[in-house]
Structure formats: C-alpha cells, structure tokens
Design a protein around this motif. Structure first.
Motif, PDB file in Angstrom:
ATOM      1  N   MET A   1       0.815  -1.212   0.000  1.00  0.00           N
ATOM      2  CA  MET A   1       0.000   0.000   0.000  1.00  0.00           C
ATOM      3  C   MET A   1       0.851   1.264   0.000  1.00  0.00           C
ATOM      4  O   MET A   1       0.450   2.292  -0.539  1.00  0.00           O
ATOM      5  CB  MET A   1      -0.936   0.009   1.208  1.00  0.00           C
ATOM      6  CG  MET A   1      -2.143  -0.889   1.037  1.00  0.00           C
ATOM      7  SD  MET A   1      -3.492  -0.474   2.171  1.00  0.00           S
ATOM      8  CE  MET A   1      -4.024   1.120   1.537  1.00  0.00           C
ATOM      9  N   TYR A   2       2.037   1.156   0.580  1.00  0.00           N
ATOM     10  CA  TYR A   2       2.903   2.342   0.664  1.00  0.00           C
ATOM     11  C   TYR A   2       3.317   2.830  -0.721  1.00  0.00           C
ATOM     12  O   TYR A   2       3.274   4.023  -1.010  1.00  0.00           O
ATOM     13  CB  TYR A   2       4.132   2.016   1.512  1.00  0.00           C
ATOM     14  CG  TYR A   2       5.204   3.079   1.471  1.00  0.00           C
ATOM     15  CD1 TYR A   2       5.002   4.311   2.083  1.00  0.00           C
ATOM     16  CD2 TYR A   2       6.421   2.842   0.814  1.00  0.00           C
ATOM     17  CE1 TYR A   2       5.986   5.298   2.052  1.00  0.00           C
ATOM     18  CE2 TYR A   2       7.408   3.816   0.784  1.00  0.00           C
ATOM     19  CZ  TYR A   2       7.182   5.045   1.394  1.00  0.00           C
ATOM     20  OH  TYR A   2       8.151   6.010   1.349  1.00  0.00           O
ATOM     21  N   SER A   3       3.724   1.911  -1.591  1.00  0.00           N
ATOM     22  CA  SER A   3       4.268   2.342  -2.883  1.00  0.00           C
ATOM     23  C   SER A   3       3.517   1.800  -4.087  1.00  0.00           C
ATOM     24  O   SER A   3       3.790   2.210  -5.217  1.00  0.00           O
ATOM     25  CB  SER A   3       5.733   1.899  -2.994  1.00  0.00           C
ATOM     26  OG  SER A   3       5.810   0.484  -3.061  1.00  0.00           O
TER      27      SER A   3
ATOM     28  N   SER B   1      -0.440   5.104   5.201  1.00  0.00           N
ATOM     29  CA  SER B   1      -1.311   4.649   4.120  1.00  0.00           C
ATOM     30  C   SER B   1      -2.536   3.924   4.669  1.00  0.00           C
ATOM     31  O   SER B   1      -3.530   3.740   3.954  1.00  0.00           O
ATOM     32  CB  SER B   1      -0.549   3.740   3.148  1.00  0.00           C
ATOM     33  OG  SER B   1      -0.040   2.598   3.816  1.00  0.00           O
ATOM     34  N   TRP B   2      -2.481   3.520   5.939  1.00  0.00           N
ATOM     35  CA  TRP B   2      -3.632   2.893   6.589  1.00  0.00           C
ATOM     36  C   TRP B   2      -4.483   3.897   7.378  1.00  0.00           C
ATOM     37  O   TRP B   2      -5.517   3.523   7.922  1.00  0.00           O
ATOM     38  CB  TRP B   2      -3.172   1.770   7.525  1.00  0.00           C
ATOM     39  CG  TRP B   2      -2.812   0.497   6.809  1.00  0.00           C
ATOM     40  CD1 TRP B   2      -2.922   0.236   5.475  1.00  0.00           C
ATOM     41  CD2 TRP B   2      -2.294  -0.702   7.404  1.00  0.00           C
ATOM     42  NE1 TRP B   2      -2.503  -1.040   5.180  1.00  0.00           N
ATOM     43  CE2 TRP B   2      -2.106  -1.646   6.347  1.00  0.00           C
ATOM     44  CE3 TRP B   2      -1.962  -1.075   8.693  1.00  0.00           C
ATOM     45  CZ2 TRP B   2      -1.603  -2.931   6.572  1.00  0.00           C
ATOM     46  CZ3 TRP B   2      -1.466  -2.354   8.914  1.00  0.00           C
ATOM     47  CH2 TRP B   2      -1.286  -3.280   7.868  1.00  0.00           C
ATOM     48  N   PHE B   3      -4.068   5.154   7.435  1.00  0.00           N
ATOM     49  CA  PHE B   3      -4.822   6.155   8.189  1.00  0.00           C
ATOM     50  C   PHE B   3      -6.237   6.369   7.634  1.00  0.00           C
ATOM     51  O   PHE B   3      -7.201   6.403   8.399  1.00  0.00           O
ATOM     52  CB  PHE B   3      -4.087   7.502   8.213  1.00  0.00           C
ATOM     53  CG  PHE B   3      -2.886   7.546   9.129  1.00  0.00           C
ATOM     54  CD1 PHE B   3      -2.522   6.466   9.904  1.00  0.00           C
ATOM     55  CD2 PHE B   3      -2.108   8.697   9.202  1.00  0.00           C
ATOM     56  CE1 PHE B   3      -1.409   6.506  10.740  1.00  0.00           C
ATOM     57  CE2 PHE B   3      -0.997   8.756  10.036  1.00  0.00           C
ATOM     58  CZ  PHE B   3      -0.655   7.663  10.803  1.00  0.00           C
ATOM     59  N   PRO B   4      -6.390   6.570   6.302  1.00  0.00           N
ATOM     60  CA  PRO B   4      -7.721   6.884   5.777  1.00  0.00           C
ATOM     61  C   PRO B   4      -8.758   5.792   6.060  1.00  0.00           C
ATOM     62  O   PRO B   4      -9.937   6.095   6.249  1.00  0.00           O
ATOM     63  CB  PRO B   4      -7.481   7.032   4.267  1.00  0.00           C
ATOM     64  CG  PRO B   4      -6.028   7.348   4.141  1.00  0.00           C
ATOM     65  CD  PRO B   4      -5.370   6.590   5.247  1.00  0.00           C
TER      66      PRO B   4
ATOM     67  N   ALA C   1       5.963   0.349  12.507  1.00  0.00           N
ATOM     68  CA  ALA C   1       6.426   0.962  11.264  1.00  0.00           C
ATOM     69  C   ALA C   1       6.641   2.455  11.429  1.00  0.00           C
ATOM     70  O   ALA C   1       6.088   3.093  12.344  1.00  0.00           O
ATOM     71  CB  ALA C   1       5.416   0.706  10.141  1.00  0.00           C
ATOM     72  N   LYS C   2       7.424   3.017  10.521  1.00  0.00           N
ATOM     73  CA  LYS C   2       7.612   4.457  10.471  1.00  0.00           C
ATOM     74  C   LYS C   2       6.306   5.131  10.041  1.00  0.00           C
ATOM     75  O   LYS C   2       5.508   4.546   9.302  1.00  0.00           O
ATOM     76  CB  LYS C   2       8.724   4.813   9.490  1.00  0.00           C
ATOM     77  CG  LYS C   2      10.097   4.305   9.903  1.00  0.00           C
ATOM     78  CD  LYS C   2      11.159   4.661   8.867  1.00  0.00           C
ATOM     79  CE  LYS C   2      12.545   4.196   9.303  1.00  0.00           C
ATOM     80  NZ  LYS C   2      13.583   4.493   8.293  1.00  0.00           N
ATOM     81  N   GLU C   3       6.100   6.350  10.474  1.00  0.00           N
ATOM     82  CA  GLU C   3       4.846   7.052  10.164  1.00  0.00           C
ATOM     83  C   GLU C   3       4.640   7.198   8.664  1.00  0.00           C
ATOM     84  O   GLU C   3       3.527   7.009   8.165  1.00  0.00           O
ATOM     85  CB  GLU C   3       4.823   8.438  10.835  1.00  0.00           C
ATOM     86  CG  GLU C   3       3.527   9.190  10.583  1.00  0.00           C
ATOM     87  CD  GLU C   3       3.410  10.474  11.393  1.00  0.00           C
ATOM     88  OE1 GLU C   3       2.356  11.128  11.297  1.00  0.00           O
ATOM     89  OE2 GLU C   3       4.373  10.807  12.131  1.00  0.00           O
ATOM     90  N   LYS C   4       5.701   7.495   7.907  1.00  0.00           N
ATOM     91  CA  LYS C   4       5.548   7.687   6.460  1.00  0.00           C
ATOM     92  C   LYS C   4       5.033   6.426   5.773  1.00  0.00           C
ATOM     93  O   LYS C   4       4.384   6.491   4.731  1.00  0.00           O
ATOM     94  CB  LYS C   4       6.884   8.116   5.844  1.00  0.00           C
ATOM     95  CG  LYS C   4       7.945   7.028   5.820  1.00  0.00           C
ATOM     96  CD  LYS C   4       9.166   7.436   5.007  1.00  0.00           C
ATOM     97  CE  LYS C   4      10.146   6.266   4.870  1.00  0.00           C
ATOM     98  NZ  LYS C   4      11.313   6.599   4.019  1.00  0.00           N
ATOM     99  N   VAL C   5       5.323   5.279   6.371  1.00  0.00           N
ATOM    100  CA  VAL C   5       4.873   4.009   5.817  1.00  0.00           C
ATOM    101  C   VAL C   5       3.475   3.670   6.306  1.00  0.00           C
ATOM    102  O   VAL C   5       2.584   3.317   5.531  1.00  0.00           O
ATOM    103  CB  VAL C   5       5.855   2.876   6.198  1.00  0.00           C
ATOM    104  CG1 VAL C   5       5.358   1.530   5.690  1.00  0.00           C
ATOM    105  CG2 VAL C   5       7.250   3.180   5.664  1.00  0.00           C
TER     106      VAL C   5
END
Length: 459
Positions: free
Chosen positions: A170-172, A325-328, A318-322
């Motif tokens: 999902m990240y990339s 992608s699950w926030f929304p 995990a790092k926040e930037k990664v």
C-alpha cells in the motif's frame, strides 16, 4: 471403518456422555498434582487423540525424542527454564517453544498481568477504544529503534509478516519483494512466498507473485537484483530479512551486510522489513537485533516471545511515512483477536521483565558462556560437529549429517534436555532457552552434550 459407520457410532453418543468426558478432563486440569493412574490415562488419550484426530505424523516425528518409542513425553506443567511431563520427569527446555519463552515459562509477572486483566475484561468490544492497545503501541514506539512509531497487533509471526507485506504494497503500490535463501517467514500464503524451503512451498504453488530470492549475505546479488528489477519496470517494494536467520540454521549476517542492504533500499526507494519474530525481545543480546547491527528498518515484525510465553501475541511497528497509508481506512487490514486486552497485558508485562531484569544483556553474557562451553565440549568430535555458532542465546549446532543431529537430539532428550532441529536446515539443532536460564542449568546442558557426542556413532 466407513464414513457411514463412523457417523452412526458418533450419533449414538449423547451430549451427556460427551460432557462426562469433558468434566473428567476439566477435573484433571483443576488438579495441582495428578496420580500415576491419571498420568497413564492422559498419556493414552493423548497418543490416541493425535493418532485419530490431530495428525498421526506427529507421533512418527516425536519418536525421535522419546525413549524406545514409548511416547513418554506428554508435557503437563512448566516453570522457569523447564517443563515437566505428565509422569513428573523434569526437562531443561533448550528449544524454548521455538523461541517464545524469553522471560521463562509462566513468568509470575506476566501471569499476574494476564490474570488481573482477565478478572476485569478478556476481549475487547471491537468498537470502543481499548486502552491497553494504545499503551502498548506507545511503549513499542519508545523501545524500538529509530523513528518506528505506529503499531498493528497480530496473534502470530506469520500474521505479522502478512501485515508487513500488505503495508509495504500500500505504501508504494509496487509488487516486487526480495527475500533470501534459507529464509523462514511463516506458512500463510504471503509469508510462505517469502519463505525459502521448497518442501513447504511446492504443494501450494503458485504463491503470491513478485517474490525473488537471493543468497543471504550476498550483497552483490542483492544489488544486481535491484538493478534488474528497476530495468524491467518491476521496482522493488521491500526487502524482507531476518537479521539472523533462525530456521535457516542460526545464520549470522556477514559484517556490514545489513547496513549495505539498508543503503540499497534507500537508493532504490524500497522499504526494509526486519522479521524479528525470533530475534526480537532480547534474544540476541539486545532488545532487537536491529539494535545489535545498528540498522533501522522501515517495518519490524514481532511475535513468539512478544506475549511472554503466556499469550499468543505479535505486532508490526512501522515508520509514520509508511504506516499512514492505513490512516484513511483503518479497516483495510484487521484481525479479530490481535491486540486483545489479555495479549496486550502479557506483552506489557514481558517488556517490564526484560527491562527490570536486564535480560537482553544477560542473554549476551550467558550466551557467550554457553557458546564457549559447547565449543569446548565438541573438541575432538570434528567428524560429527561442523560448526557451533550463535549470538546471545540464539545458538545453532550444525552437524555433518542430519542423522547425527537426530541422534544427538534424542540422546539429549533421554537425559532430560529438549533441543530440536531448525525447519530449513535439519543438520542444525537450536539452543534457544529462556533468557533466565541459570548457569548451573547451562552447565548441565554442556556436560550432557559432551557425553552424548562421545557416545553417538556418526557412521
């Protein structure tokens, strides 16, 4: 027996008969001590149950660690660094449930935390905010390396790896993953795609597409694979590695290797996933092997010892930037029991024990002593023992042939010490006791190993 006949026999049994059997079992569970008659009944029921209703293959396997094939080893209780079978024989546990008993068997602090939580609430509602999950996630952000920040909780190692793989996708939106030979990441389909052993993979092919395996420790092959993937438009989403390979035979990385992998991931904008299911929670002499090698992954996978040997529990951090992608949509990846109050209580207490008793440092100290003692015991038996290696209390003894490993395991078990081979490299037996194992117990294991080597025939 035909299916119809079996069904007819089953329907004859009433629920009252079945419940009488259940009540007998519950009464045995309630007992602090069982009689010899009880022990014989439990042993018979256990063997019959495995043969008829679990998997008879386990009985054939267990013959390698039972004296004269009598199936004497029916475990019943445990404490500290040991477990006791139903007949009262005590064993020093150097398998450690494949690495789950870092803080010992039934550590009192972990048991207390779980039972205290059980008196109040066992499982969460799934809808309201559950406090222990939030608190444990904060603790993990504090103790994990670098800027790892957000946690997702699971029930097992393979679930942690599945979550990490999905998060990386999902990240990339890339679909290529690089894993390594001799890797073991679990046996669910995504995790199995990263696992290396053909025997586990072949019956389930095709697995998840996009996985490529390169030799562990070969940074040039890793580099060429990155280059090739970029050239053909199949850019790498992530590299997934065990910092020290567990089931591969306790394989340590070459000096500088993990840092070089980190640099490659940064160069090609790929993520680095550390599978610390076996190496985490103090096992290698640091809280995490990432600390040992001074490398910060983008995602770390935890399980096994995470629940303190009391509750099944796992996590990814995990790092926040990664993770964002699950926030929304936080329901993009979920698990009913992951992060439940009992598991979180166990994990919080486990971390407390690791810190208060300084167990990672103790693992480093006792591990060095253990390694030295085993190597000295193996002197003069170079025709049997190929290498003894390890880090902290994660030790592998590799033999020249599988058969020697089997014979050594059986002979050690007959002397009251449980060891076992690794799943990918059957020539290697592991030594992964609790991090609380006493030096006296370590000496018992070393002396038994020396005695066994002198008696085992390698021909």
């Amino acid at each position: 027996m035909s299916t119809n006949t079996k069904h007819e026999i089953q329907t004859v049994k009433s629920y009252s008969e079945i419940n009488e059997y259940i009540k007998k079992v519950l009464a045995l569970i309630e007992k602090e001590e069982v009689t010899e008659e009880d022990a014989k009944w439990i042993t018979t029921e256990t063997v019959e149950g495995f043969r008829e209703h679990v998997n008879p293959g386990f009985l054939a396997y267990r013959k390698t660690v039972t004296k004269d094939g009598q199936f004497a080893a029916v475990e019943w209780s445990d404490e500290g660094s040991c477990f006791t079978d139903v007949h009262g024989k005590k064993y020093i546990d150097c398998l450690g449930g494949f690495g789950i008993y870092n803080v010992g068997h039934r550590n009192p602090k972990v048991v207390k935390a779980v039972t205290d939580q059980l008196k109040r609430q066992a499982l969460h509602s799934q809808d309201l905010l559950d406090p222990l999950r939030a608190i444990l996630a904060k603790i993990l952000a504090d103790i994990t390396p670098g800027d790892l920040k957000y946690a997702f909780f699971t029930n097992s190692g393979t679930e942690s790896v599945e979550a990490a793989l999905k998060l990386a996708k999902m990240y990339s939106e890339r679909t290529t993953f690089i894993s390594t030979t001799r890797a073991f990441h679990g046996k669910s389909l995504g995790s199995l795609s990263g696992t290396a052993k053909g025997m586990f993979r072949k019956p389930f092919l095709p697995l998840i597409p996009g996985f490529r395996h390169v030799p562990f420790g070969d940074i040039e092959m890793m580099r060429k694979t990155f280059e090739t993937c970029a050239l053909v438009g199949e850019d790498v989403a992530a590299v997934i590695l065990e910092p020290i390979q567990g089931e591969g035979g306790i394989i340590l990385p070459p000096e500088g290797y993990l840092k070089q992998v980190r640099e490659l991931c940064d160069e090609y904008e790929a993520l680095l996933i550390f599978d610390e299911v076996q190496t985490g929670m103090g096992r290698t002499g640091k809280m995490f092997a990432a600390d040992l090698y001074d490398v910060v992954p983008d995602i770390i996978c935890l399980a096994k010892a995470f629940g303190g040997g009391v509750m099944p529990a796992g996590a990814i951090v995990a790092k926040e930037k990664v993770f964002k992608s699950w926030f929304p949509n936080p329901f993009m990846h979920t698990t009913t029991f992951g992060g439940n109050p009992l598991a979180c209580a166990a994990a919080i207490a486990t971390i407390n024990v690791l810190i208060e008793e300084n167990l990672p440092a103790r693992a480093a100290e006792v591990g060095e002593y253990f390694l030295q003692g085993l190597r000295e015991a193996a002197e003069g038996h170079e025709d049997k023992v190929l290498e003894i290696r390890g880090q902290g209390l994660m030790i592998g003894i590799e033999f020249h042939k599988d058969e020697i490993g089997y014979e050594v395991s059986k002979a050690m078990f007959d002397r009251g010490i449980l060891v076992a081979g690794t799943l990918i490299n059957s020539k290697t037996i592991r030594i992964e006791p609790s991090l609380t194992i006493s030096l006296d117990e370590v000496n018992v294991v070393i002396n038994a190993f020396k005695e066994v080597l002198s008696q085992v025939n390698c021909k």
